[in-house]
Scaffold this active site. Structure first.
Site, short mmCIF file in Angstrom:
data_model
loop_
_atom_site.label_atom_id
_atom_site.label_comp_id
_atom_site.label_asym_id
_atom_site.label_seq_id
_atom_site.Cartn_x
_atom_site.Cartn_y
_atom_site.Cartn_z
N ASP A 66 0.86 -1.20 0.00
CA ASP A 66 0.00 0.00 0.00
C ASP A 66 0.89 1.24 0.00
OD1 ASP A 66 -2.19 1.62 0.08
OD2 ASP A 66 -2.71 1.20 2.17
N LYS A 68 0.44 3.86 -2.28
CA LYS A 68 -0.32 5.03 -2.74
C LYS A 68 0.56 5.94 -3.59
CE LYS A 68 -3.59 4.99 1.13
NZ LYS A 68 -3.00 4.10 2.13
N LEU A 69 1.01 5.39 -4.73
CA LEU A 69 1.92 6.12 -5.61
C LEU A 69 1.25 7.33 -6.26
CD1 LEU A 69 3.47 3.17 -7.68
CD2 LEU A 69 4.51 4.33 -5.73
N ILE A 72 5.22 11.93 -11.38
CA ILE A 72 5.18 12.12 -12.83
C ILE A 72 5.16 10.74 -13.50
CG2 ILE A 72 6.30 14.38 -12.76
CD1 ILE A 72 8.89 12.96 -13.70
N ASN A 74 6.82 9.15 -15.78
CA ASN A 74 8.06 8.37 -15.93
C ASN A 74 8.43 7.71 -14.59
OD1 ASN A 74 10.56 7.68 -17.46
ND2 ASN A 74 11.49 8.88 -15.81
O1 C5P Z 1 -6.94 -0.10 11.35
P1 C5P Z 1 -7.86 0.05 10.15
O2 C5P Z 1 -8.75 -1.17 9.94
O3 C5P Z 1 -8.62 1.34 10.16
O4 C5P Z 1 -6.85 0.09 8.91
C1 C5P Z 1 -7.26 0.37 7.60
C2 C5P Z 1 -6.08 0.30 6.68
O5 C5P Z 1 -6.50 0.61 5.36
C3 C5P Z 1 -4.95 1.27 7.01
O6 C5P Z 1 -3.73 0.58 6.70
C4 C5P Z 1 -5.16 2.44 6.08
O7 C5P Z 1 -3.96 3.07 5.71
C5 C5P Z 1 -5.77 1.73 4.86
N1 C5P Z 1 -6.59 2.56 3.98
C6 C5P Z 1 -7.75 3.22 4.40
N2 C5P Z 1 -8.48 3.96 3.52
C7 C5P Z 1 -8.12 4.03 2.24
C8 C5P Z 1 -6.96 3.37 1.79
C9 C5P Z 1 -6.23 2.62 2.69
O8 C5P Z 1 -8.11 3.13 5.57
N3 C5P Z 1 -8.88 4.69 1.38
#
Ligand code: C5P
Length: 237
Positions: A66, A68-69, A72, A74
């Site tokens: 996870d 979350k890139l 730009i 390239n």
């Molecule tokens: O502890 P919890 O169940 O709230 O964790 C949710 C996980 O999902 C965390 O790692 C959080 O960074 C991730 N996440 C999120 N909402 C998003 C994308 C990822 O809660 N939209």
């Protein structure tokens, strides 16, 4: 590359949101087999999590990186090429059309599911206004999910509360991966758009991301098994 789940266990993604690889390793040892996918996010990435992801993937464990890139085109492309080499199964990219197109092109035929982050589940309409967006959560999520489908992404991350509407909008093409899952009675924490595991599955989620309700449990294996049982019940019913 869509990577559809086959069993109820496959659908449970546990977020290894802990400060050290040693703690993450303990969680994996305690829950292995009861969890389909381990998610390695920002916290652990800054403390050896990338090497740990590679190690687990090398053992055949499905890993969700996870990251979350967003960058730009390239840089996104080069990053995705290296992520493919790590052997992980899922990776996140913020659902901006150009970034998603660059990621899809770089992935080629590799077995890596690219997931677009629509709107973080800790955000509500007020948070979006504060960040300068004109659209509210529901509109922005729908808009970004359609962009993800057009770009050729495998799926999107969304709140389980948006899953049903999104299914109607994007059809069965996209995997819906939903964080913000809380079994009845669990602490909500900072999440704002939550649902129980069973309700999320009924709403059309393919994968559930669960962090604190498993990682913070006294018996983590039992917590994971209870969620899988709830998923199984919802799939059967
Ligand atoms: O502890 P919890 O169940 O709230 O964790 C949710 C996980 O999902 C965390 O790692 C959080 O960074 C991730 N996440 C999120 N909402 C998003 C994308 C990822 O809660 N939209």
């Amino acid at each position: 590359m869509t990577l559809r789940p086959e069993t109820a266990t496959d659908r449970l993604m546990v977020a290894l949101d802990v400060p050290t690889v040693a703690e993450a390793r303990t969680i994996v040892e305690e829950t292995r087999g009861a969890v389909g996918v381990y998610k390695i996010g920002m916290q652990l990435q800054f403390a050896g999590g990338l090497a740990f992801a590679r190690e687990l993937a090398g053992e055949g464990q499905k890993i969700f990186l996870d990251v979350k890139l967003l960058d730009i085109d390239n840089t996104i492309g080069k990053a995705v090429e290296n992520i493919v080499k790590m052997g992980v199964s899922f990776v996140t990219i913020h659902a901006y059309p150009k970034a998603m197109r660059a990621a899809v092109a770089a992935r080629g035929d590799a077995p890596l599911a690219l997931l677009g982050v629509t709107v973080l589940t800790s955000m509500d309409d007020g948070d979006l206004v504060e960040a300068g967006y004109a659209e509210g959560v529901a509109d922005l999520v729908g808009h970004r999910a359609l962009d993800a489908r057009t770009a050729g992404m495998a799926g999107v991350i969304c709140s389980p509360r948006e899953a049903k509407a999104l299914r109607g909008k994007v059809g069965d093409d996209l995997l819906l991966v939903t964080p913000g899952i809380r079994p009845a009675g669990a602490d909500i924490g900072d999440q704002k758009r939550i649902m129980t595991p069973a309700d999320a599955i009924r709403a059309g989620a393919d994968y559930l991301v669960v962090g604190r309700p498993v990682v913070g449990a006294t018996d983590r294996r039992a917590a994971a098994e209870a969620i899988v049982a709830e998923i199984e019940g919802a799939l059967g019913g």
